[in-house]
Structure formats: C-alpha cells, structure tokens
Design a protein around this motif. Structure first.
Motif, PDB file in Angstrom:
ATOM      1  N   PHE A 149      -4.182   6.402-108.200  1.00 45.52           N
ATOM      2  CA  PHE A 149      -5.210   5.689-107.453  1.00 45.52           C
ATOM      3  C   PHE A 149      -4.893   5.659-105.958  1.00 45.52           C
ATOM      4  O   PHE A 149      -5.748   5.946-105.124  1.00 45.52           O
ATOM      5  CB  PHE A 149      -5.344   4.261-107.982  1.00 45.52           C
ATOM      6  CG  PHE A 149      -5.411   4.173-109.481  1.00 45.52           C
ATOM      7  CD1 PHE A 149      -6.465   4.758-110.172  1.00 45.52           C
ATOM      8  CD2 PHE A 149      -4.428   3.523-110.200  1.00 45.52           C
ATOM      9  CE1 PHE A 149      -6.539   4.682-111.556  1.00 45.52           C
ATOM     10  CE2 PHE A 149      -4.489   3.454-111.583  1.00 45.52           C
ATOM     11  CZ  PHE A 149      -5.540   4.029-112.263  1.00 45.52           C
ATOM     12  N   ASN A 187      -8.671   9.517-116.017  1.00 41.84           N
ATOM     13  CA  ASN A 187      -7.474  10.255-115.627  1.00 41.84           C
ATOM     14  C   ASN A 187      -7.164  11.315-116.682  1.00 41.84           C
ATOM     15  O   ASN A 187      -6.504  11.015-117.690  1.00 41.84           O
ATOM     16  CB  ASN A 187      -6.276   9.308-115.506  1.00 41.84           C
ATOM     17  CG  ASN A 187      -6.494   8.248-114.465  1.00 41.84           C
ATOM     18  OD1 ASN A 187      -6.499   8.540-113.292  1.00 41.84           O
ATOM     19  ND2 ASN A 187      -6.690   7.016-114.895  1.00 41.84           N
ATOM     20  N   ASP A 230      -5.375   8.807-103.790  1.00 35.77           N
ATOM     21  CA  ASP A 230      -6.740   9.329-103.798  1.00 35.77           C
ATOM     22  C   ASP A 230      -7.537   8.561-102.751  1.00 35.77           C
ATOM     23  O   ASP A 230      -7.894   7.406-102.951  1.00 35.77           O
ATOM     24  CB  ASP A 230      -7.353   9.153-105.193  1.00 35.77           C
ATOM     25  CG  ASP A 230      -8.729   9.794-105.322  1.00 35.77           C
ATOM     26  OD1 ASP A 230      -9.471   9.837-104.320  1.00 35.77           O
ATOM     27  OD2 ASP A 230      -9.071  10.234-106.436  1.00 35.77           O
ATOM     28  N   LYS A 245     -12.009   5.801-111.367  1.00 37.78           N
ATOM     29  CA  LYS A 245     -10.741   5.875-112.097  1.00 37.78           C
ATOM     30  C   LYS A 245     -10.123   4.493-112.273  1.00 37.78           C
ATOM     31  O   LYS A 245      -9.649   4.140-113.361  1.00 37.78           O
ATOM     32  CB  LYS A 245      -9.770   6.807-111.359  1.00 37.78           C
ATOM     33  CG  LYS A 245     -10.196   8.264-111.370  1.00 37.78           C
ATOM     34  CD  LYS A 245      -9.088   9.187-110.907  1.00 37.78           C
ATOM     35  CE  LYS A 245      -8.783   9.027-109.444  1.00 37.78           C
ATOM     36  NZ  LYS A 245      -7.810  10.030-108.958  1.00 37.78           N
ATOM     37  N   CYS A 290     -14.948   3.606-107.171  1.00 40.28           N
ATOM     38  CA  CYS A 290     -13.579   3.769-107.692  1.00 40.28           C
ATOM     39  C   CYS A 290     -13.628   3.936-109.210  1.00 40.28           C
ATOM     40  O   CYS A 290     -13.138   3.085-109.955  1.00 40.28           O
ATOM     41  CB  CYS A 290     -12.701   2.585-107.302  1.00 40.28           C
ATOM     42  SG  CYS A 290     -13.428   0.956-107.652  1.00 40.28           S
ATOM     43  N   GLU A 309     -10.854   7.106-103.868  1.00 36.27           N
ATOM     44  CA  GLU A 309     -10.674   5.998-104.809  1.00 36.27           C
ATOM     45  C   GLU A 309     -10.288   4.710-104.074  1.00 36.27           C
ATOM     46  O   GLU A 309     -10.811   3.634-104.361  1.00 36.27           O
ATOM     47  CB  GLU A 309      -9.598   6.362-105.841  1.00 36.27           C
ATOM     48  CG  GLU A 309      -9.507   5.409-107.018  1.00 36.27           C
ATOM     49  CD  GLU A 309     -10.618   5.615-108.050  1.00 36.27           C
ATOM     50  OE1 GLU A 309     -10.753   4.757-108.937  1.00 36.27           O
ATOM     51  OE2 GLU A 309     -11.342   6.625-107.961  1.00 36.27           O
TER      52      GLU A 309
END
Length: 377
Positions: free
Chosen positions: A312, A369, A315, A138, A136, A318
């Motif tokens: 998040f 991002n 996704d 991001k 993950c 993610e």
C-alpha cells in the motif's frame, strides 16, 4: 543601504559587528519563529516549520561572515533574531481545520485549498498529494477482509483523528485481535500517511513517570503503543488529560518547560479486548472515550509476507486514495463533532467487497493483491 546590498566585508563598521543589519539580512533569507516560553527557534522549510532554526542560522552566518564568524558574533545576531521573531506557543500554528499536504494546504471543513506558504504555520506535513479522484481499492479489500463491517468506519475515524491538528473528540483507539490479523499493517499504513517523524511511542507508564515523556508528544499526530493500558493507568489524570483536551505540562530534558494541548491521537494495539470491568460506574464518562476495533481472520503462517504494508505505502495512487478517504472521514467527523457519522454509501461499498470475497473464496484478497503471500503482523 538595503539589507540585500550588504557584502561579507560590510557587516563591520569601525571594528564592530552591525548586528541589527545582519539579523535583518538573516530574516530576509530565512523565515523564523521563536517560541517565547522556551526560545526554541523554528525555520520554514518544505511547507512546514522545523525545530532547526538555530542550526540554519549558524550555517547561514558561517557562510556570510566567512573568516569573521565566531560564537560571539553568532550569539549577538541570534539574540536579535529571537527578539524580532518571538511568538507565544498558543498563537503559533494554523487553525486546527487546516492541514499541510504534499501539494497544498487543505481545509478539512470546507475543502478549500491554497499553495504552501510561510504564512501557514505547520509543524508537520502529510507527504502525500491531494487528489480528489483517487481511490484505494487494495487497502479497502484488506480492511474488508480483517475488520467487521460495523467497525470499519472507526478505522477511518482513527485515521481522520490522527490527521487533525487538534484533538477533535475525547477518544482513544484500541486495535485488538490475534496475531497476523492486520493490526500492525493498518498502523504502518497510518504511520506512513502522517509521517513516522510525526508519530510518538510513549506508554502510559512513561507518560506518568515524568514530564520528559510528555514533551515527546508535542507536535506529534499519533502516539502508537503495542500494549493496552491497565484499568489503573486509565484512571490516572495524565491519561485523561491527554484524551480530554486539557493543558499539558512538559519538561523536556535540558530545555525550558512549556505547556501545550495534546494533538497526538492515543492508539493501542494488543491481542485482547480492553478489560473495562474494573472501572466503576463513576468512570462511565471515561469508558465512552474508547473505540475498540476488532481484527479477525488470521492469515496462515505459510501465507504471511514480510513488510506486507509496503503493497500500500509504495503505491502512490493507493496512498492518495487513502488520504482522500481520510479527508472525507475528517470532514464528517468535524461536522458532527463525534466519531459516529452516516456512511451508508461506504457501508454498501464494503458490503459488496465482502460478499464478493466470500463468493471468490478469498475474502477479497485476490482482487486487492494478486499472489499467494500476505503479511506478518
């Protein structure tokens, strides 16, 4: 005649409903559990047991009996079904180390996996697939930007605590910091991970004023409130019981009362750090239950973005990574029996992210991002 051989016209004999046979037919098509204390009827659907058993039985009988369906016939069959499927609340449910994920049942202590099955008695499901290779990046960059390095592991402990089907440590969590520092984004991601239907929002005041509110915590994984309890409220027995593994008495409206052990992690979000000065030394044992997580680095108003959390939650990769890291934190937490665990490799990883962000001049947000807008908290 076997139960599957009945037809709509054969449920009556000499004008009388064949209640036992029809009840068996229901149970041959629906997986049902009835809780003994208040006769709530649960039905297995999509990997979990939902408190919709009576509705599903009604729908099944309406179709099966057609023009012969009546409330009286339904009541007769329902009574037999309840008697055949009665189970005590304390014996209902898988061991707490098992969780139901989007694509499997998962043991957070051993890593064992098995397919979904009616034998797995879960009240909730994490609707995210298990993927042991998922990451993950991001969300990691987001956390590194807004949470001090020394408190990051407690964010993951909060996620792990909310995932666990029991109340593994006597802990409550407080996210504090100025507006637009990421508290709400973190909590929205947590809600999305465990499912909004598995989150309650009962204040300490509501929980104190009546057992109706206590009933709303049953089967929930987190109780998230946008205000901190006062020192006086923290001293109340109700709040201590919720974080201490005590038996909770619940009295839901228009239903029979029951007792349960709370599994909803108590989480609060506020602008200010919790004031513990009014608690005397005798309350020290209770003070240690609190994990206060500071959020920092306010996003300028011109750079905030509505619904930033969706970067998040929408996704898939993610979210699978967030689940994977949460499961790792849950494993470490259960092995040590506390929120404190060794995380040197993860610490080094976050340190690298933070230093990279400083060098780039954007605290890692650019990597996580792309784009100038961020979030509204």
């Amino acid at each position: 005649m076997g139960i599957e051989e009945f037809t709509n016209d054969s449920w009556f004999k000499n004008g009388s409903l064949q209640t036992e046979a029809l009840a068996n037919h229901v149970l041959g098509n629906l997986h049902i559990v009835t809780l003994e204390d208040n006769e709530d009827v649960y039905v297995y659907e999509d990997g979990i047991y939902k408190n919709m058993g009576e509705l599903r039985i009604k729908q099944f009988l309406t179709e099966e009996l057609a023009n012969d369906y009546s409330r009286h016939n339904r009541a007769e069959v329902m009574e037999v079904v309840k008697n055949k499927t009665a189970k005590s609340r304390e014996n209902f449910g898988e061991p707490n180390e098992w969780v139901c994920l989007g694509n499997c049942q998962y043991n957070i202590e051993t890593g064992e996996r098995k397919p979904h099955s009616p034998d797995g008695e879960y009240l909730y499901k994490i609707d995210v697939d298990y993927n042991e290779d998922a990451t993950c990046p991001k969300f990691d960059c987001f956390l590194a930007q807004h949470v001090p390095l020394g408190r990051l592991k407690y964010v993951w402990s909060m996620f792990a605590h909310s995932l666990h089907r029991g109340y593994p440590t006597q802990s409550a969590f407080l996210l504090w910091g100025d507006t637009a520092t990421g508290k709400s984004t973190t909590l929205r991601v947590l809600e999305h991970l465990i499912g909004q239907e598995n989150v309650a929002a009962q204040s300490v005041r509501q929980l104190k004023n009546g057992n109706h509110a206590m009933a709303n915590l049953y089967g929930k994984q987190a109780n998230i409130i946008a205000e901190a309890p006062s020192p006086q409220e923290m001293k109340q027995q109700e709040f201590k019981a919720l974080t201490g593994g005590d038996l909770i008495h619940a009295n839901p409206k228009h239903q029979q009362p029951f007792e349960f052990y709370n599994s909803a992690t108590m989480i609060f979000a506020t602008n200010d750090m919790l004031d513990l000065n009014d608690l005397d030394e005798l309350e020290a044992e209770f003070i240690r239950r609190w994990e206060q997580i500071k959020y920092q680095n306010t996003v300028p108003e011109s750079e905030r973005e509505d619904n930033y959390y969706r970067r998040f939650t929408e996704d898939k990769d993610e979210m699978e990574g967030i689940l994977s890291r949460t499961l790792e934190a849950a494993y470490r937490m259960t092995q040590r029996g506390s929120l404190s665990y060794e995380w040197e490799s993860l610490r080094a990883y976050y340190t690298e992210i933070t230093e990279s962000g400083k060098n780039d001049g954007d605290s890692g947000d650019k990597q996580a991002n792309p784009g100038s807008k961020r979030f509204k908290d």
